[in-house]
Write an enzyme that holds these catalytic residues in place. Structure first.
Site, PDB file in Angstrom:
ATOM      1  N   GLU A 109      -7.587  -5.989   6.846  1.00 43.06           N
ATOM      2  CA  GLU A 109      -6.147  -5.809   6.646  1.00 43.06           C
ATOM      3  C   GLU A 109      -5.538  -5.349   7.961  1.00 43.06           C
ATOM      4  O   GLU A 109      -6.244  -4.988   8.899  1.00 43.06           O
ATOM      5  CB  GLU A 109      -5.868  -4.816   5.511  1.00 43.06           C
ATOM      6  CG  GLU A 109      -6.207  -5.404   4.144  1.00 43.06           C
ATOM      7  CD  GLU A 109      -5.806  -4.500   2.995  1.00 43.06           C
ATOM      8  OE1 GLU A 109      -4.680  -3.998   2.994  1.00 43.06           O
ATOM      9  OE2 GLU A 109      -6.644  -4.303   2.099  1.00 43.06           O
ATOM     10  N   HIS A 224       6.304  -2.740   1.961  1.00 39.93           N
ATOM     11  CA  HIS A 224       5.259  -3.750   2.115  1.00 39.93           C
ATOM     12  C   HIS A 224       5.931  -5.045   2.544  1.00 39.93           C
ATOM     13  O   HIS A 224       6.952  -5.434   1.966  1.00 39.93           O
ATOM     14  CB  HIS A 224       4.505  -3.949   0.798  1.00 39.93           C
ATOM     15  CG  HIS A 224       3.206  -4.664   0.978  1.00 39.93           C
ATOM     16  ND1 HIS A 224       3.136  -6.014   1.230  1.00 39.93           N
ATOM     17  CD2 HIS A 224       1.932  -4.217   0.979  1.00 39.93           C
ATOM     18  CE1 HIS A 224       1.861  -6.370   1.366  1.00 39.93           C
ATOM     19  NE2 HIS A 224       1.110  -5.293   1.217  1.00 39.93           N
ATOM     20  N   ARG A 268       2.081  -2.375   9.472  1.00 36.04           N
ATOM     21  CA  ARG A 268       2.903  -2.843   8.358  1.00 36.04           C
ATOM     22  C   ARG A 268       4.403  -2.688   8.611  1.00 36.04           C
ATOM     23  O   ARG A 268       5.201  -3.536   8.224  1.00 36.04           O
ATOM     24  CB  ARG A 268       2.499  -2.038   7.119  1.00 36.04           C
ATOM     25  CG  ARG A 268       2.859  -2.660   5.852  1.00 36.04           C
ATOM     26  CD  ARG A 268       2.198  -1.935   4.718  1.00 36.04           C
ATOM     27  NE  ARG A 268       0.882  -2.457   4.455  1.00 36.04           N
ATOM     28  CZ  ARG A 268       0.110  -2.040   3.443  1.00 36.04           C
ATOM     29  NH1 ARG A 268       0.537  -1.088   2.643  1.00 36.04           N
ATOM     30  NH2 ARG A 268      -1.064  -2.565   3.242  1.00 36.04           N
ATOM     31  N   HIS A 329       7.026   0.387  -1.087  1.00 38.43           N
ATOM     32  CA  HIS A 329       5.617   0.319  -1.493  1.00 38.43           C
ATOM     33  C   HIS A 329       4.957   1.691  -1.565  1.00 38.43           C
ATOM     34  O   HIS A 329       4.257   1.988  -2.529  1.00 38.43           O
ATOM     35  CB  HIS A 329       4.893  -0.576  -0.487  1.00 38.43           C
ATOM     36  CG  HIS A 329       3.469  -0.863  -0.820  1.00 38.43           C
ATOM     37  ND1 HIS A 329       3.091  -1.507  -1.980  1.00 38.43           N
ATOM     38  CD2 HIS A 329       2.316  -0.610  -0.141  1.00 38.43           C
ATOM     39  CE1 HIS A 329       1.766  -1.650  -1.995  1.00 38.43           C
ATOM     40  NE2 HIS A 329       1.278  -1.093  -0.905  1.00 38.43           N
ATOM     41  N   ARG A 364       1.475   4.454   6.967  1.00 37.01           N
ATOM     42  CA  ARG A 364       0.108   4.490   6.430  1.00 37.01           C
ATOM     43  C   ARG A 364      -0.681   3.237   6.807  1.00 37.01           C
ATOM     44  O   ARG A 364      -0.186   2.123   6.699  1.00 37.01           O
ATOM     45  CB  ARG A 364       0.179   4.595   4.902  1.00 37.01           C
ATOM     46  CG  ARG A 364      -1.165   4.597   4.211  1.00 37.01           C
ATOM     47  CD  ARG A 364      -0.964   4.696   2.717  1.00 37.01           C
ATOM     48  NE  ARG A 364      -0.226   3.572   2.211  1.00 37.01           N
ATOM     49  CZ  ARG A 364      -0.770   2.466   1.736  1.00 37.01           C
ATOM     50  NH1 ARG A 364      -2.075   2.342   1.684  1.00 37.01           N
ATOM     51  NH2 ARG A 364      -0.023   1.490   1.288  1.00 37.01           N
TER      52      ARG A 364
HETATM   53  C1  SIN Z   1      -2.193  -4.668  -0.074  1.00 39.50           C
HETATM   54  O1  SIN Z   1      -3.116  -5.118  -0.751  1.00 39.50           O
HETATM   55  O2  SIN Z   1      -1.572  -5.320   0.756  1.00 39.50           O
HETATM   56  C2  SIN Z   1      -1.798  -3.251  -0.267  1.00 39.50           C
HETATM   57  C3  SIN Z   1      -2.841  -2.387   0.272  1.00 39.50           C
HETATM   58  C4  SIN Z   1      -2.257  -1.049   0.573  1.00 39.50           C
HETATM   59  O3  SIN Z   1      -1.093  -0.807   0.305  1.00 39.50           O
HETATM   60  O4  SIN Z   1      -2.974  -0.245   1.146  1.00 39.50           O
END
Ligand code: SIN
Length: 512
Positions: A109, A224, A268, A329, A364
Protein backbone atom coordinates in the site's frame (compact mmCIF):
# COMPACT_ATOMS: atom_id res chain seq x y z
CA UNK A 1 -10.51 -7.08 40.20
CA UNK A 2 -11.91 -3.90 38.76
CA UNK A 3 -15.21 -3.18 37.09
CA UNK A 4 -14.40 -1.94 33.61
CA UNK A 5 -16.71 -0.56 30.93
CA UNK A 6 -15.37 -0.84 27.39
CA UNK A 7 -17.32 1.22 24.87
CA UNK A 8 -16.96 0.14 21.25
CA UNK A 9 -16.52 -3.17 19.49
CA UNK A 10 -13.89 -2.73 16.78
CA UNK A 11 -10.45 -4.30 17.00
CA UNK A 12 -9.30 -1.94 19.79
CA UNK A 13 -12.32 -2.37 22.07
CA UNK A 14 -12.56 -6.11 21.53
CA UNK A 15 -8.83 -6.57 22.19
CA UNK A 16 -9.03 -4.63 25.46
CA UNK A 17 -12.24 -6.35 26.53
CA UNK A 18 -10.95 -9.82 25.68
CA UNK A 19 -7.61 -9.35 27.40
CA UNK A 20 -9.24 -7.79 30.46
CA UNK A 21 -12.15 -10.22 30.77
CA UNK A 22 -10.16 -12.97 32.47
CA UNK A 23 -9.10 -10.68 35.32
CA UNK A 24 -11.74 -8.00 35.56
CA UNK A 25 -15.48 -7.59 35.57
CA UNK A 26 -15.89 -6.30 32.00
CA UNK A 27 -19.00 -4.75 30.50
CA UNK A 28 -18.72 -4.29 26.74
CA UNK A 29 -21.05 -1.62 25.39
CA UNK A 30 -21.70 -1.24 21.68
CA UNK A 31 -24.17 1.13 20.06
CA UNK A 32 -25.32 -1.26 17.36
CA UNK A 33 -25.00 -5.02 16.85
CA UNK A 34 -21.72 -6.49 18.05
CA UNK A 35 -19.26 -6.36 15.19
CA UNK A 36 -20.68 -3.25 13.53
CA UNK A 37 -17.62 -1.00 13.53
CA UNK A 38 -15.08 0.62 11.23
CA UNK A 39 -12.87 -2.43 11.70
CA UNK A 40 -15.36 -4.61 9.90
CA UNK A 41 -15.04 -2.49 6.75
CA UNK A 42 -11.24 -2.34 6.69
CA UNK A 43 -10.13 -3.85 3.42
CA UNK A 44 -6.44 -3.36 2.76
CA UNK A 45 -5.09 -5.04 5.79
CA UNK A 46 -2.87 -4.80 8.80
CA UNK A 47 0.70 -3.61 8.48
CA UNK A 48 3.42 -5.36 10.46
CA UNK A 49 6.98 -6.56 10.24
CA UNK A 50 6.42 -10.24 9.53
CA UNK A 51 9.11 -10.98 6.95
CA UNK A 52 12.85 -11.47 7.43
CA UNK A 53 13.80 -8.88 4.80
CA UNK A 54 11.67 -6.21 6.48
CA UNK A 55 12.63 -4.39 9.68
CA UNK A 56 11.01 -2.51 12.53
CA UNK A 57 13.28 0.42 11.67
CA UNK A 58 11.89 0.52 8.12
CA UNK A 59 8.28 0.42 9.38
CA UNK A 60 9.09 3.18 11.88
CA UNK A 61 10.71 5.30 9.16
CA UNK A 62 7.72 4.88 6.79
CA UNK A 63 5.25 5.75 9.57
CA UNK A 64 7.20 8.85 10.57
CA UNK A 65 7.53 10.00 6.95
CA UNK A 66 3.80 9.60 6.28
CA UNK A 67 3.03 11.44 9.52
CA UNK A 68 4.82 14.49 8.07
CA UNK A 69 7.01 15.17 11.08
CA UNK A 70 4.20 15.24 13.63
CA UNK A 71 4.24 11.67 14.98
CA UNK A 72 5.32 10.86 18.50
CA UNK A 73 8.34 8.69 17.72
CA UNK A 74 8.14 6.79 21.00
CA UNK A 75 4.58 5.72 20.24
CA UNK A 76 5.54 4.77 16.67
CA UNK A 77 8.35 2.56 17.98
CA UNK A 78 5.94 0.81 20.34
CA UNK A 79 3.48 0.29 17.47
CA UNK A 80 6.02 -1.16 15.05
CA UNK A 81 7.95 -3.24 17.63
CA UNK A 82 4.92 -4.79 19.35
CA UNK A 83 2.81 -5.15 16.20
CA UNK A 84 4.19 -8.50 15.02
CA UNK A 85 3.35 -10.24 18.32
CA UNK A 86 -0.18 -8.84 18.24
CA UNK A 87 -0.57 -10.11 14.66
CA UNK A 88 0.60 -13.58 15.74
CA UNK A 89 -2.00 -13.44 18.52
CA UNK A 90 -4.69 -12.64 15.98
CA UNK A 91 -3.59 -15.70 14.00
CA UNK A 92 -3.84 -17.77 17.20
CA UNK A 93 -7.36 -16.37 17.74
CA UNK A 94 -8.36 -17.69 14.34
CA UNK A 95 -7.68 -14.93 11.83
CA UNK A 96 -6.72 -16.70 8.61
CA UNK A 97 -4.47 -14.19 6.87
CA UNK A 98 -4.03 -15.04 3.20
CA UNK A 99 -0.96 -17.03 2.25
CA UNK A 100 1.04 -17.72 -0.89
CA UNK A 101 3.05 -20.97 -0.91
CA UNK A 102 2.52 -21.26 2.83
CA UNK A 103 3.92 -17.79 3.61
CA UNK A 104 1.79 -14.77 4.44
CA UNK A 105 0.85 -12.97 1.23
CA UNK A 106 2.59 -9.60 0.99
CA UNK A 107 0.31 -6.67 0.27
CA UNK A 108 1.64 -3.31 -0.85
CA UNK A 109 0.00 0.00 0.00
CA UNK A 110 1.00 3.61 -0.39
CA UNK A 111 4.10 4.99 1.33
CA UNK A 112 5.30 1.59 2.57
CA UNK A 113 8.88 0.87 1.51
CA UNK A 114 8.18 -2.87 1.84
CA UNK A 115 5.05 -4.93 1.05
CA UNK A 116 4.27 -5.63 4.70
CA UNK A 117 0.46 -5.44 4.65
CA UNK A 118 -1.22 -8.73 5.55
CA UNK A 119 -4.72 -9.34 4.32
CA UNK A 120 -7.44 -11.92 4.89
CA UNK A 121 -10.20 -13.11 2.58
CA UNK A 122 -8.57 -10.91 -0.08
CA UNK A 123 -10.03 -7.55 0.88
CA UNK A 124 -12.13 -8.75 3.84
CA UNK A 125 -9.34 -8.27 6.38
CA UNK A 126 -11.31 -6.22 8.88
CA UNK A 127 -14.36 -8.48 8.60
CA UNK A 128 -12.23 -11.58 9.28
CA UNK A 129 -10.52 -9.96 12.28
CA UNK A 130 -13.83 -8.70 13.62
CA UNK A 131 -15.46 -12.15 13.22
CA UNK A 132 -12.63 -13.89 15.10
CA UNK A 133 -12.68 -11.36 17.95
CA UNK A 134 -16.47 -11.37 18.20
CA UNK A 135 -16.47 -15.18 18.45
CA UNK A 136 -13.87 -15.04 21.25
CA UNK A 137 -15.59 -12.27 23.22
CA UNK A 138 -18.86 -14.19 23.11
CA UNK A 139 -17.04 -17.12 24.75
CA UNK A 140 -15.49 -14.85 27.40
CA UNK A 141 -16.86 -13.75 30.75
CA UNK A 142 -17.52 -10.21 29.49
CA UNK A 143 -21.09 -8.93 29.73
CA UNK A 144 -22.13 -7.62 26.31
CA UNK A 145 -24.64 -4.79 25.93
CA UNK A 146 -25.61 -4.34 22.29
CA UNK A 147 -27.67 -1.47 20.87
CA UNK A 148 -26.63 0.54 23.91
CA UNK A 149 -25.55 4.13 23.49
CA UNK A 150 -22.98 6.07 25.52
CA UNK A 151 -24.83 9.24 26.51
CA UNK A 152 -22.09 10.59 28.75
CA UNK A 153 -19.28 9.75 31.08
CA UNK A 154 -19.91 10.10 34.79
CA UNK A 155 -17.22 12.24 36.43
CA UNK A 156 -16.96 12.41 40.22
CA UNK A 157 -14.23 14.24 42.12
CA UNK A 158 -12.23 14.74 38.96
CA UNK A 159 -12.22 11.11 37.86
CA UNK A 160 -14.39 8.96 35.67
CA UNK A 161 -16.70 6.82 37.79
CA UNK A 162 -18.91 5.22 35.17
CA UNK A 163 -21.10 5.90 32.19
CA UNK A 164 -24.64 7.06 31.52
CA UNK A 165 -26.05 4.60 29.00
CA UNK A 166 -29.20 4.57 26.89
CA UNK A 167 -30.66 1.12 26.42
CA UNK A 168 -32.62 -0.26 23.44
CA UNK A 169 -35.96 0.40 25.18
CA UNK A 170 -35.08 4.11 25.48
CA UNK A 171 -34.36 4.13 29.22
CA UNK A 172 -31.16 5.68 30.52
CA UNK A 173 -29.17 4.40 33.49
CA UNK A 174 -25.79 5.02 35.09
CA UNK A 175 -23.44 2.04 35.33
CA UNK A 176 -20.67 2.69 37.83
CA UNK A 177 -17.16 1.46 37.08
CA UNK A 178 -13.57 1.78 38.23
CA UNK A 179 -12.49 2.51 34.67
CA UNK A 180 -14.05 3.32 31.30
CA UNK A 181 -12.21 2.50 28.08
CA UNK A 182 -13.37 4.43 25.02
CA UNK A 183 -12.96 2.50 21.78
CA UNK A 184 -15.68 4.27 19.87
CA UNK A 185 -13.81 4.90 16.62
CA UNK A 186 -13.94 7.99 14.46
CA UNK A 187 -16.49 10.46 13.21
CA UNK A 188 -16.71 10.04 9.46
CA UNK A 189 -20.35 11.12 9.71
CA UNK A 190 -19.04 14.68 10.09
CA UNK A 191 -18.81 14.64 6.31
CA UNK A 192 -21.37 13.85 3.59
CA UNK A 193 -18.91 11.56 1.82
CA UNK A 194 -17.28 8.95 4.01
CA UNK A 195 -16.11 5.38 3.91
CA UNK A 196 -17.24 5.00 7.54
CA UNK A 197 -20.45 3.23 8.59
CA UNK A 198 -23.40 5.19 10.02
CA UNK A 199 -22.30 4.44 13.59
CA UNK A 200 -19.15 6.60 13.24
CA UNK A 201 -20.47 9.71 14.98
CA UNK A 202 -17.62 10.38 17.42
CA UNK A 203 -19.66 9.58 20.53
CA UNK A 204 -16.67 8.67 22.68
CA UNK A 205 -14.56 11.64 21.62
CA UNK A 206 -17.44 14.01 22.34
CA UNK A 207 -18.12 12.45 25.74
CA UNK A 208 -14.41 12.75 26.58
CA UNK A 209 -14.53 16.39 25.55
CA UNK A 210 -17.46 17.03 27.89
CA UNK A 211 -15.62 15.19 30.67
CA UNK A 212 -12.73 17.66 30.34
CA UNK A 213 -10.24 15.35 28.60
CA UNK A 214 -7.55 16.74 26.36
CA UNK A 215 -8.11 16.22 22.62
CA UNK A 216 -5.56 17.18 20.01
CA UNK A 217 -4.59 17.01 16.31
CA UNK A 218 -8.26 17.36 15.41
CA UNK A 219 -7.44 19.27 12.23
CA UNK A 220 -5.95 16.11 10.74
CA UNK A 221 -8.75 14.19 9.06
CA UNK A 222 -7.63 11.69 6.45
CA UNK A 223 -9.57 11.53 3.20
CA UNK A 224 -9.22 8.24 1.38
CA UNK A 225 -8.45 8.99 -2.26
CA UNK A 226 -10.51 6.27 -3.86
CA UNK A 227 -14.09 5.75 -2.79
CA UNK A 228 -16.57 4.76 -5.49
CA UNK A 229 -18.11 7.99 -6.77
CA UNK A 230 -21.62 6.79 -5.93
CA UNK A 231 -23.89 7.96 -3.11
CA UNK A 232 -22.57 5.24 -0.80
CA UNK A 233 -18.87 6.07 -1.34
CA UNK A 234 -17.84 2.43 -1.07
CA UNK A 235 -14.13 2.10 -0.29
CA UNK A 236 -11.87 0.88 -3.09
CA UNK A 237 -8.78 -0.20 -1.23
CA UNK A 238 -5.39 1.34 -1.76
CA UNK A 239 -4.25 -2.26 -2.19
CA UNK A 240 -5.83 -2.15 -5.66
CA UNK A 241 -3.32 0.55 -6.58
CA UNK A 242 -0.70 -1.50 -4.72
CA UNK A 243 -1.38 -4.29 -7.23
CA UNK A 244 -0.85 -1.92 -10.15
CA UNK A 245 -4.10 -0.04 -10.84
CA UNK A 246 -3.61 3.59 -11.88
CA UNK A 247 -5.63 6.81 -11.75
CA UNK A 248 -6.58 8.66 -14.89
CA UNK A 249 -8.29 11.97 -15.58
CA UNK A 250 -11.25 12.55 -17.89
CA UNK A 251 -8.83 12.65 -20.81
CA UNK A 252 -7.57 9.18 -19.91
CA UNK A 253 -4.18 10.49 -18.75
CA UNK A 254 -2.32 9.52 -15.60
CA UNK A 255 -1.84 12.74 -13.64
CA UNK A 256 -0.21 11.77 -10.35
CA UNK A 257 3.29 11.16 -11.67
CA UNK A 258 3.64 14.91 -12.11
CA UNK A 259 2.70 15.48 -8.48
CA UNK A 260 4.83 12.95 -6.60
CA UNK A 261 7.52 10.50 -7.66
CA UNK A 262 5.52 7.62 -6.17
CA UNK A 263 2.47 8.63 -8.23
CA UNK A 264 -0.55 6.47 -7.21
CA UNK A 265 1.40 5.14 -4.22
CA UNK A 266 2.34 8.55 -2.83
CA UNK A 267 1.17 9.32 0.74
CA UNK A 268 -2.58 9.27 0.97
CA UNK A 269 -3.03 13.02 1.55
CA UNK A 270 -1.01 13.82 -1.57
CA UNK A 271 -3.05 11.43 -3.72
CA UNK A 272 -6.37 12.67 -2.30
CA UNK A 273 -5.51 16.32 -2.94
CA UNK A 274 -4.13 15.47 -6.36
CA UNK A 275 -7.47 13.89 -7.23
CA UNK A 276 -9.41 16.85 -5.83
CA UNK A 277 -7.31 19.23 -7.91
CA UNK A 278 -7.85 17.16 -11.03
CA UNK A 279 -11.59 17.01 -10.34
CA UNK A 280 -11.67 20.80 -9.94
CA UNK A 281 -9.78 21.16 -13.23
CA UNK A 282 -12.31 18.96 -15.04
CA UNK A 283 -15.39 20.72 -13.69
CA UNK A 284 -16.10 18.40 -10.75
CA UNK A 285 -16.11 15.16 -12.74
CA UNK A 286 -14.64 12.25 -10.79
CA UNK A 287 -11.33 10.79 -11.89
CA UNK A 288 -11.20 7.10 -12.76
CA UNK A 289 -9.35 4.10 -11.40
CA UNK A 290 -8.02 1.88 -14.17
CA UNK A 291 -7.73 -1.68 -12.88
CA UNK A 292 -8.34 -3.29 -16.25
CA UNK A 293 -4.75 -4.57 -16.50
CA UNK A 294 -5.36 -6.81 -13.46
CA UNK A 295 -7.91 -9.04 -15.21
CA UNK A 296 -11.30 -10.35 -14.12
CA UNK A 297 -10.19 -13.47 -12.30
CA UNK A 298 -7.46 -11.74 -10.31
CA UNK A 299 -9.83 -8.89 -9.33
CA UNK A 300 -12.48 -11.37 -8.20
CA UNK A 301 -10.09 -13.51 -6.17
CA UNK A 302 -7.87 -10.80 -4.68
CA UNK A 303 -10.65 -8.25 -4.06
CA UNK A 304 -13.89 -10.24 -3.70
CA UNK A 305 -15.67 -7.63 -1.54
CA UNK A 306 -14.89 -4.74 -3.87
CA UNK A 307 -15.58 -6.90 -6.91
CA UNK A 308 -19.10 -7.61 -5.66
CA UNK A 309 -19.79 -3.95 -4.83
CA UNK A 310 -18.41 -2.66 -8.10
CA UNK A 311 -20.33 -5.17 -10.17
CA UNK A 312 -23.49 -4.38 -8.17
CA UNK A 313 -23.00 -0.73 -9.16
CA UNK A 314 -23.13 -1.85 -12.79
CA UNK A 315 -19.43 -1.66 -13.71
CA UNK A 316 -17.26 -4.47 -15.03
CA UNK A 317 -13.97 -3.11 -13.69
CA UNK A 318 -11.95 -5.68 -15.59
CA UNK A 319 -13.00 -3.82 -18.76
CA UNK A 320 -14.19 -0.39 -17.64
CA UNK A 321 -12.72 2.42 -15.59
CA UNK A 322 -14.18 3.05 -12.12
CA UNK A 323 -15.20 6.63 -11.24
CA UNK A 324 -13.67 7.43 -7.83
CA UNK A 325 -13.36 10.43 -5.56
CA UNK A 326 -12.02 11.14 -2.05
CA UNK A 327 -14.10 10.51 1.07
CA UNK A 328 -13.54 11.10 4.80
CA UNK A 329 -11.86 7.99 6.14
CA UNK A 330 -9.87 8.30 9.36
CA UNK A 331 -9.35 10.85 12.12
CA UNK A 332 -5.72 11.10 13.16
CA UNK A 333 -6.58 13.38 16.07
CA UNK A 334 -8.54 12.38 19.12
CA UNK A 335 -8.39 11.92 22.86
CA UNK A 336 -4.80 12.36 24.05
CA UNK A 337 -3.36 9.23 25.64
CA UNK A 338 -0.09 7.97 26.96
CA UNK A 339 1.43 4.72 25.69
CA UNK A 340 -1.03 2.67 27.76
CA UNK A 341 -4.24 4.35 26.73
CA UNK A 342 -4.53 6.61 29.79
CA UNK A 343 -6.21 9.92 29.00
CA UNK A 344 -5.80 13.12 30.99
CA UNK A 345 -8.85 12.24 33.12
CA UNK A 346 -8.18 9.59 35.80
CA UNK A 347 -10.13 6.41 35.20
CA UNK A 348 -10.63 7.14 31.50
CA UNK A 349 -8.76 5.26 28.77
CA UNK A 350 -9.00 5.58 25.00
CA UNK A 351 -7.83 3.08 22.37
CA UNK A 352 -8.08 2.83 18.59
CA UNK A 353 -9.25 5.64 16.34
CA UNK A 354 -10.81 7.68 19.15
CA UNK A 355 -7.38 7.94 20.77
CA UNK A 356 -4.58 10.22 19.78
CA UNK A 357 -1.56 8.10 20.69
CA UNK A 358 0.73 10.07 18.39
CA UNK A 359 1.40 7.20 15.98
CA UNK A 360 -0.23 8.87 12.99
CA UNK A 361 0.97 12.47 13.15
CA UNK A 362 -0.55 14.53 10.36
CA UNK A 363 -1.26 11.61 8.03
CA UNK A 364 -1.71 7.95 8.90
CA UNK A 365 0.30 5.35 7.04
CA UNK A 366 -2.00 2.86 5.31
CA UNK A 367 -3.01 -0.19 7.36
CA UNK A 368 -1.45 1.09 10.57
CA UNK A 369 -4.84 1.59 12.21
CA UNK A 370 -5.84 -2.05 12.77
CA UNK A 371 -2.34 -2.48 14.15
CA UNK A 372 -2.78 0.48 16.48
CA UNK A 373 -6.03 -0.97 17.79
CA UNK A 374 -4.40 -4.33 18.52
CA UNK A 375 -1.22 -2.92 20.07
CA UNK A 376 -2.69 -0.18 22.23
CA UNK A 377 -5.85 -2.15 23.06
CA UNK A 378 -3.60 -4.82 24.59
CA UNK A 379 -1.46 -2.25 26.40
CA UNK A 380 -4.53 -0.61 27.94
CA UNK A 381 -5.74 -4.01 29.16
CA UNK A 382 -2.37 -4.57 30.86
CA UNK A 383 -2.51 -1.09 32.42
CA UNK A 384 -5.92 -1.95 33.92
CA UNK A 385 -4.21 -4.74 35.90
CA UNK A 386 -1.94 -2.38 37.78
CA UNK A 387 -3.42 1.10 37.63
CA UNK A 388 -4.99 2.73 40.62
CA UNK A 389 -6.85 5.79 39.35
CA UNK A 390 -6.43 7.26 42.84
CA UNK A 391 -2.71 7.62 42.02
CA UNK A 392 -3.39 8.96 38.55
CA UNK A 393 -2.58 12.64 38.47
CA UNK A 394 -5.54 14.63 37.22
CA UNK A 395 -4.66 17.38 34.77
CA UNK A 396 -6.72 20.55 34.75
CA UNK A 397 -9.95 19.91 32.87
CA UNK A 398 -9.84 21.16 29.31
CA UNK A 399 -11.95 24.30 29.05
CA UNK A 400 -14.69 24.34 26.46
CA UNK A 401 -14.45 26.85 23.67
CA UNK A 402 -17.57 28.81 24.58
CA UNK A 403 -19.62 29.48 21.46
CA UNK A 404 -19.71 33.18 20.71
CA UNK A 405 -22.83 33.91 18.73
CA UNK A 406 -22.43 36.36 15.93
CA UNK A 407 -25.83 37.87 15.10
CA UNK A 408 -24.48 38.84 11.67
CA UNK A 409 -23.87 35.28 10.60
CA UNK A 410 -26.34 33.81 8.17
CA UNK A 411 -26.70 30.30 9.62
CA UNK A 412 -29.02 27.95 7.78
CA UNK A 413 -31.34 25.80 9.93
CA UNK A 414 -29.44 22.97 11.61
CA UNK A 415 -29.63 19.50 10.13
CA UNK A 416 -27.14 16.62 9.89
CA UNK A 417 -26.95 17.26 6.15
CA UNK A 418 -26.27 20.97 6.62
CA UNK A 419 -23.51 20.19 9.14
CA UNK A 420 -21.89 17.66 6.83
CA UNK A 421 -22.03 20.02 3.85
CA UNK A 422 -20.50 22.84 5.90
CA UNK A 423 -17.69 20.58 7.09
CA UNK A 424 -16.98 19.30 3.57
CA UNK A 425 -16.85 22.79 2.10
CA UNK A 426 -14.93 24.52 4.89
CA UNK A 427 -12.93 21.79 6.62
CA UNK A 428 -12.50 19.18 3.92
CA UNK A 429 -9.52 18.43 1.72
CA UNK A 430 -8.58 22.08 1.30
CA UNK A 431 -9.30 24.82 3.82
CA UNK A 432 -8.76 28.56 4.17
CA UNK A 433 -9.15 31.06 6.97
CA UNK A 434 -12.19 32.78 5.50
CA UNK A 435 -14.16 29.55 5.08
CA UNK A 436 -13.10 28.22 8.47
CA UNK A 437 -14.04 31.45 10.26
CA UNK A 438 -17.47 31.45 8.67
CA UNK A 439 -17.93 27.78 9.49
CA UNK A 440 -16.94 28.45 13.07
CA UNK A 441 -19.61 31.17 13.37
CA UNK A 442 -22.28 28.93 11.87
CA UNK A 443 -21.31 26.07 14.19
CA UNK A 444 -21.43 28.44 17.15
CA UNK A 445 -24.89 29.59 16.12
CA UNK A 446 -26.05 25.98 15.88
CA UNK A 447 -24.43 25.14 19.23
CA UNK A 448 -26.66 27.75 20.85
CA UNK A 449 -29.85 26.12 19.55
CA UNK A 450 -31.82 23.48 21.41
CA UNK A 451 -31.53 20.29 19.34
CA UNK A 452 -34.74 18.36 18.69
CA UNK A 453 -35.38 15.62 21.24
CA UNK A 454 -35.10 12.92 18.63
CA UNK A 455 -33.57 10.06 20.61
CA UNK A 456 -30.19 8.73 19.59
CA UNK A 457 -30.12 10.69 16.35
CA UNK A 458 -30.10 13.98 18.25
CA UNK A 459 -27.52 12.71 20.74
CA UNK A 460 -25.32 11.86 17.75
CA UNK A 461 -25.96 15.29 16.26
CA UNK A 462 -24.92 16.91 19.54
CA UNK A 463 -21.69 14.92 19.39
CA UNK A 464 -20.98 15.70 15.74
CA UNK A 465 -21.66 19.38 16.29
CA UNK A 466 -19.30 19.55 19.28
CA UNK A 467 -16.57 17.75 17.37
CA UNK A 468 -17.11 19.80 14.22
CA UNK A 469 -16.57 22.96 16.26
CA UNK A 470 -13.36 21.60 17.75
CA UNK A 471 -12.07 20.42 14.37
CA UNK A 472 -12.72 23.81 12.78
CA UNK A 473 -11.06 25.67 15.66
CA UNK A 474 -8.02 23.39 15.38
CA UNK A 475 -7.89 23.96 11.62
CA UNK A 476 -8.09 27.70 12.16
CA UNK A 477 -5.30 27.59 14.71
CA UNK A 478 -2.93 25.72 12.39
CA UNK A 479 -2.22 28.35 9.80
CA UNK A 480 0.26 26.33 7.75
CA UNK A 481 -0.32 23.25 5.60
CA UNK A 482 0.97 19.92 6.76
CA UNK A 483 -0.07 16.34 6.05
CA UNK A 484 -3.82 16.01 5.80
CA UNK A 485 -4.35 19.64 6.81
CA UNK A 486 -4.01 21.73 3.66
CA UNK A 487 -4.73 25.46 3.71
CA UNK A 488 -4.92 27.28 0.42
CA UNK A 489 -4.06 30.53 2.24
CA UNK A 490 -0.90 29.13 3.80
CA UNK A 491 2.54 30.12 2.51
CA UNK A 492 3.00 26.43 1.69
CA UNK A 493 -0.45 26.23 0.25
CA UNK A 494 -1.85 23.66 -2.07
CA UNK A 495 -3.42 25.07 -5.20
CA UNK A 496 -6.35 23.48 -7.02
CA UNK A 497 -4.55 24.36 -10.24
CA UNK A 498 -3.03 21.00 -11.29
CA UNK A 499 0.09 22.61 -12.72
CA UNK A 500 1.04 24.29 -9.47
CA UNK A 501 -0.53 21.53 -7.39
CA UNK A 502 2.38 19.26 -8.14
CA UNK A 503 4.92 21.80 -7.03
CA UNK A 504 2.95 22.62 -3.89
CA UNK A 505 2.52 18.96 -2.94
CA UNK A 506 6.19 18.30 -3.50
CA UNK A 507 7.02 21.31 -1.38
CA UNK A 508 4.82 20.10 1.48
CA UNK A 509 6.31 16.63 1.25
CA UNK A 510 9.85 17.97 1.04
CA UNK A 511 9.30 20.36 3.93
CA UNK A 512 8.28 17.48 6.14
C1 SIN B 1 -7.53 0.65 2.23
O1 SIN B 1 -7.72 -0.56 2.12
O2 SIN B 1 -7.23 1.39 1.30
C2 SIN B 1 -7.67 1.27 3.57
C3 SIN B 1 -6.56 0.85 4.41
C4 SIN B 1 -6.39 1.84 5.52
O3 SIN B 1 -7.16 2.78 5.64
O4 SIN B 1 -5.42 1.70 6.25
Amino acid sequence: MARVIVVGSGIAGLTTALDAASKHDVVLVTKSALGQSNTRYAQGGIAGVMFAEDSVEAHVADTLAAGAGLCDEKAVRVLCAEGPDRIRELVALGVDFDRTDGEFARGREAAHSYPRVLHAGGDATGARIEAALVARIRESAAEILEDTFLVDLVVENGRVAGALLRFPNGTERIILADAVVLATGGAGQLYPYTTNPAVATGDGAAAALRAGAQLTDLEFYQFHPTALATAERFLVSEAVRGEGAVLRNAGGERFLAGIHPDAELAPRDVVARGIAAEMAAQGGLPVVLDATMLGASFLASRFPVIDRAVRASGTDWSREYLPVSPAAHYWMGGVVTDLDGRTTVPGLYAVGEVARTGVHGANRLASNSLLEGAVFGARAARALDTDDPADWPARPARPFAVPVRDPAVDAPPFSRDALQRLMWDAAGLLRDGTGLRRASRVLDAWAGLPLPADGIRSLEDRNLLALGRELVLAALARTDSVGAHARSDSPRSYSPDPASAGAASREVVAAC
